[in-house]
Design a protein around this motif. Structure first.
Motif, PDB file in Angstrom:
ATOM      1  N   ASP A 211      48.994  97.416 -44.093  1.00 45.28           N
ATOM      2  CA  ASP A 211      47.493  97.483 -43.835  1.00 45.28           C
ATOM      3  C   ASP A 211      46.692  98.732 -42.982  1.00 45.28           C
ATOM      4  O   ASP A 211      45.663  98.977 -42.706  1.00 45.28           O
ATOM      5  N   ARG A 212      47.987  99.543 -42.565  1.00 44.25           N
ATOM      6  CA  ARG A 212      47.549 100.652 -41.947  1.00 44.25           C
ATOM      7  C   ARG A 212      47.879 102.044 -42.183  1.00 44.25           C
ATOM      8  O   ARG A 212      49.001 102.219 -42.466  1.00 44.25           O
ATOM      9  N   ASP A 216      52.127 102.185 -41.208  1.00 39.66           N
ATOM     10  CA  ASP A 216      52.759 101.819 -42.524  1.00 39.66           C
ATOM     11  C   ASP A 216      52.871 102.937 -43.535  1.00 39.66           C
ATOM     12  O   ASP A 216      53.983 103.282 -43.976  1.00 39.66           O
ATOM     13  N   ILE A 217      51.433 103.156 -43.725  1.00 41.47           N
ATOM     14  CA  ILE A 217      51.479 104.584 -45.115  1.00 41.47           C
ATOM     15  C   ILE A 217      52.282 105.570 -44.450  1.00 41.47           C
ATOM     16  O   ILE A 217      52.978 106.351 -45.251  1.00 41.47           O
ATOM     17  N   LEU A 218      52.084 106.117 -43.372  1.00 40.92           N
ATOM     18  CA  LEU A 218      52.724 107.353 -42.766  1.00 40.92           C
ATOM     19  C   LEU A 218      54.008 107.355 -42.728  1.00 40.92           C
ATOM     20  O   LEU A 218      54.632 108.195 -43.315  1.00 40.92           O
ATOM     21  N   GLY A 219      54.463 106.101 -42.263  1.00 39.86           N
ATOM     22  CA  GLY A 219      55.865 105.795 -42.204  1.00 39.86           C
ATOM     23  C   GLY A 219      56.586 105.794 -43.351  1.00 39.86           C
ATOM     24  O   GLY A 219      57.880 106.424 -43.858  1.00 39.86           O
ATOM     25  N   VAL A 234      43.257  96.262 -41.322  1.00 41.20           N
ATOM     26  CA  VAL A 234      42.403  96.927 -40.472  1.00 41.20           C
ATOM     27  C   VAL A 234      41.379  98.091 -41.211  1.00 41.20           C
ATOM     28  O   VAL A 234      40.483  98.712 -40.760  1.00 41.20           O
ATOM     29  N   GLU A 235      41.950  98.671 -42.361  1.00 42.44           N
ATOM     30  CA  GLU A 235      41.375  99.740 -42.889  1.00 42.44           C
ATOM     31  C   GLU A 235      40.083  99.231 -43.754  1.00 42.44           C
ATOM     32  O   GLU A 235      40.058  98.179 -44.329  1.00 42.44           O
ATOM     33  N   THR A 236      39.238 100.453 -44.091  1.00 44.66           N
ATOM     34  CA  THR A 236      38.207 100.003 -44.922  1.00 44.66           C
ATOM     35  C   THR A 236      38.672 101.208 -45.999  1.00 44.66           C
ATOM     36  O   THR A 236      39.161 102.085 -46.017  1.00 44.66           O
ATOM     37  N   TYR A 237      37.470 101.201 -47.086  1.00 43.16           N
ATOM     38  CA  TYR A 237      37.543 102.125 -48.087  1.00 43.16           C
ATOM     39  C   TYR A 237      37.162 103.579 -47.683  1.00 43.16           C
ATOM     40  O   TYR A 237      37.762 104.493 -47.999  1.00 43.16           O
ATOM     41  N   GLU A 238      36.210 103.478 -46.665  1.00 43.91           N
ATOM     42  CA  GLU A 238      35.897 104.672 -46.194  1.00 43.91           C
ATOM     43  C   GLU A 238      36.704 105.568 -45.292  1.00 43.91           C
ATOM     44  O   GLU A 238      36.992 106.568 -45.420  1.00 43.91           O
ATOM     45  N   SER A 239      37.551 104.463 -44.393  1.00 39.33           N
ATOM     46  CA  SER A 239      38.646 105.156 -43.668  1.00 39.33           C
ATOM     47  C   SER A 239      39.952 105.612 -44.760  1.00 39.33           C
ATOM     48  O   SER A 239      40.583 106.695 -44.423  1.00 39.33           O
ATOM     49  N   VAL A 240      40.175 105.115 -45.650  1.00 37.58           N
ATOM     50  CA  VAL A 240      41.116 105.382 -46.776  1.00 37.58           C
ATOM     51  C   VAL A 240      40.525 106.578 -47.545  1.00 37.58           C
ATOM     52  O   VAL A 240      41.427 107.782 -47.519  1.00 37.58           O
TER      53      VAL A 240
END
Length: 328
Positions: A211-212, A216-219, A234-240
């Motif tokens: 969810d981060r 998670d995604i960077l790793g 924790v993420e929103t579509y805008e942060s993605v």
């Protein structure tokens, strides 16, 4: 369906499986179904202070069918990283909890607790009972440049019942300030923890779900694995949308049930002033610094939007959002 595109799921915990003490609605059932469909699931956690048995028991209490063999902690990843670089039986100074020492011993190394025992490495993990003397002992030992230093993770914060508290990264920084050294990092967002989890499942094409973006995604991306961002944390579509390239997921799913659906193909085309992307019946158009989304299905609209905006901003070093976002 998306599940069958990969031979294992490497799942984060907080924000994916549970939020605080409670399971996220539908998450245990989805993870159990994945296993029933023949896709093994490993749970990947940066927590180095709890044993994998304790983590597994917590998951079981929430309704997840799992065991300790399917939990991979940053303590385990740190121990494996040490074992790859040290001779069997080498002495390692523990700056952390007993769970970390147990992992070091399981990796064929010898945990010790003081510089006087002549350690050739220091491993540092989170321990809520850490005191100044523990950090000082690590600093004294690391004054020898030949001593290897591995940190389980460098999370600056940790969520607790009363709020956000300092995490292992703040304690690692204290030792780094004293020694002017930097450790090797085993946990998220570095790749060793994901490599350890994939190895445990004998997986060659896993998908990391989290969810981060920044852990998670960077790793997962750093480990050269497919990544799926689930929108239950924790993420929103805008942060993605604003994500820097290294933190952009392969897939965007609303919940873990997205693994049991076909993932629609996303197509991107260059236009005179930007890019247009389509995803199923959704379309997104980037015109300079403006983004227009045409979609009835929310997640498909954002899948198209991210594809178009990322094509417009392939190399941004900082998060960047459109000046205007319209939705029809």
């Amino acid at each position: 369906m998306l599940l069958f595109a990969h031979d294992a799921i490497l799942s984060d915990l907080d924000g994916v499986v549970y939020a605080g003490p409670y399971a996220i609605e539908g998450a245990p059932e989805a993870l159990n179904r994945a296993q029933e469909e023949g896709t093994p699931v490993a749970f990947v956690t940066n927590n180095a202070s709890r044993s994998v048995d304790a983590v597994a028991q917590h998951l079981i209490e929430l309704g997840v069918k799992t065991d300790a063999d399917h939990v991979v902690s940053s303590a385990q990843a740190a121990a494996e990283l040490l074992a790859q670089r040290l001779e069997p039986g080498a002495r390692v100074l523990i700056t952390g909890a007993q769970a970390l020492a147990d992992c070091v011993e399981a990796a064929g190394l010898t945990p010790v607790w003081s510089q006087a025992e002549a350690p050739v490495a220091v491993v540092q993990g989170f321990n809520p009972k850490m005191v100044w003397e523990n950090l000082a002992e690590a600093a004294y030992t690391l004054s020898d440049a030949d001593v290897l230093w591995v940190a389980s993770n460098t999370d600056f914060t940790i969520p607790k019942e009363r709020g956000i508290a300092p995490g292992n990264g703040t304690l690692v920084n204290a030792v780094a300030t004293a020694t002017k050294r930097s450790p090797l990092v085993a946990g998220k967002p570095e790749s060793p923890i994901f490599e350890t989890a994939a190895k445990a499942l004998k997986s060659s094409s896993p998908v990391v779900v989290g969810d981060r973006l920044d852990t998670d995604i960077l790793g997962g991306n750093r480990a050269h694995m497919a990544t799926a961002l689930v929108m239950t944390g924790v993420e929103t579509y805008e942060s993605v949308l604003s994500a820097v390239p290294a933190e952009r997921p392969t897939y965007i799913i609303e919940t873990l049930d997205g693994f049991f659906e076909e993932y629609p193909q996303v197509s991107v085309e260059k236009t005179d002033n930007g890019f247009t992307a389509t995803c199923a019946d959704a379309r997104a158009e980037v015109d300079g610094k403006s983004l227009n989304i045409f979609a009835e299905n929310d997640v498909d609209g954002w899948r198209a939007a991210t594809a178009a905006w990322w094509a417009q901003n392939p190399d941004n070093e900082l998060p960047v959002l459109p000046e205007n976002i319209s939705r029809d």
